[in-house]
Design an enzyme around this catalytic site. Sequence first.
Site, mmCIF file in Angstrom:
data_model
loop_
_atom_site.group_PDB
_atom_site.id
_atom_site.type_symbol
_atom_site.label_atom_id
_atom_site.label_comp_id
_atom_site.label_asym_id
_atom_site.label_seq_id
_atom_site.Cartn_x
_atom_site.Cartn_y
_atom_site.Cartn_z
ATOM 1 N N GLN A 1 -4.064 -8.414 10.498
ATOM 2 C CA GLN A 1 -4.626 -9.764 10.436
ATOM 3 C C GLN A 1 -4.364 -10.557 11.708
ATOM 4 O OE1 GLN A 1 -2.751 -10.971 6.790
ATOM 5 N NE2 GLN A 1 -0.797 -10.199 7.485
ATOM 6 N N ASP B 1 6.394 -7.021 1.948
ATOM 7 C CA ASP B 1 5.182 -7.452 2.646
ATOM 8 C C ASP B 1 4.681 -6.287 3.501
ATOM 9 O OD1 ASP B 1 3.941 -10.478 3.382
ATOM 10 O OD2 ASP B 1 3.468 -8.879 4.804
ATOM 11 N N ASP C 1 3.279 -1.512 1.169
ATOM 12 C CA ASP C 1 2.304 -2.017 0.206
ATOM 13 C C ASP C 1 3.050 -2.351 -1.079
ATOM 14 O OD1 ASP C 1 -0.139 -2.351 -1.300
ATOM 15 O OD2 ASP C 1 0.249 -0.350 -2.102
ATOM 16 N N ALA C 2 2.850 -3.547 -1.601
ATOM 17 C CA ALA C 2 3.603 -4.010 -2.768
ATOM 18 C C ALA C 2 3.381 -3.126 -3.987
ATOM 19 C CB ALA C 2 3.223 -5.451 -3.091
ATOM 20 N N GLU D 1 6.125 -15.146 5.047
ATOM 21 C CA GLU D 1 6.601 -16.278 5.840
ATOM 22 C C GLU D 1 8.030 -16.665 5.486
ATOM 23 O OE1 GLU D 1 5.375 -20.488 4.517
ATOM 24 O OE2 GLU D 1 3.637 -19.266 4.002
ATOM 25 N N ASP E 1 2.884 -13.552 -4.381
ATOM 26 C CA ASP E 1 2.593 -14.539 -3.335
ATOM 27 C C ASP E 1 1.638 -13.884 -2.343
ATOM 28 O OD1 ASP E 1 2.629 -16.767 -1.731
ATOM 29 O OD2 ASP E 1 4.648 -16.430 -0.933
#
Length: 322
Positions: free
Chosen positions: A54, A129, A160-161, A109, A179
């Site tokens: 991203q 994350d 990967d969650a 974050e 989240d």
Amino acid sequence: MGDISFTNGSGCNGNGHAVVVQRKSCWYEEEIEENLRWCFALNSILHTGVTQYQDIQLLDTKPFGKALVIDGKLQSAEIDEFIYHESLVHPALLHHPNPKTIFIMGGGEGSTARELLRHKTVKKVVMCDIDEEVVDFCKSYLVANREAFCDPRLELIINDARAELERREEGSYDVIIGDLADPIEGGPCYQLYTKSFYELTIKPKLTPDGIFVTQAGPAGVFSHTEVFSCIYNTLRQVFKYVVPYSAHIPSYADIWGWVMASDKPFEVGTEELDLRMKQRIKGENRYLDAITFKSASTLSKAVRKSGVAWKDIVGSLTPFNV
């Protein structure tokens, strides 16, 4: 997609004549929906970067302070992120009798971990994350969360969650928190909002008193039909007790929603909720108390009435791969 533009302040006065302001300004603009855009003025662009997954920007905005933008979507802003993160974290932990082990899906974050680690009962927080570069970026630039990243109770996993949860033992977590980005069909997080994921991956990893809570996207009078109502209705098929709630977040230009779910009833009253806040949480919340949560979980008539049209998110067991 968020855009940054420079303008000379041109506009119209009451007579319809153009008025030109010589001082230039820089603006951030984000499309909320077709025919509707949200923009605000910037002091400066502090950082931009591109990861494997991203695009990242850190902006210094005039109305909201520092703002984190990922893939052209505002994630959080310095002045009001506490509303989102207190709402995401504290209701679930306070309704649990003794939350010790927590799993965060996403949350790179660090703000969700920060709020969790304020709870005195918490012994272990696993934050998973997929994007290590985003996590490293936030460690470096988001000063408010540096202490959380250094807390020995935090275990940071880059994965990967879904894959990470699937390899964990059943009954491992008192609370699991979602989240993640909204479940846009075809998007990277869509499969982490499906009935099959909740039923076959999330639920088995919870303890008998376990609670699952997820951010659930815009929850306004018109915007709740995008994903909020779908997430709520999907969870109702998996858990016995499901509580949707919402709050206005100024930097999002909308009301935002969360959904909390469990197989144990949510029976904590307002007095007990406030008492648990005083006993369990270090420091004082800026936004959430028992009365605020009671109000947040009372949805508007328009949103409640639309429940008859809520449709499910359904999906296969195809693993999420970015």
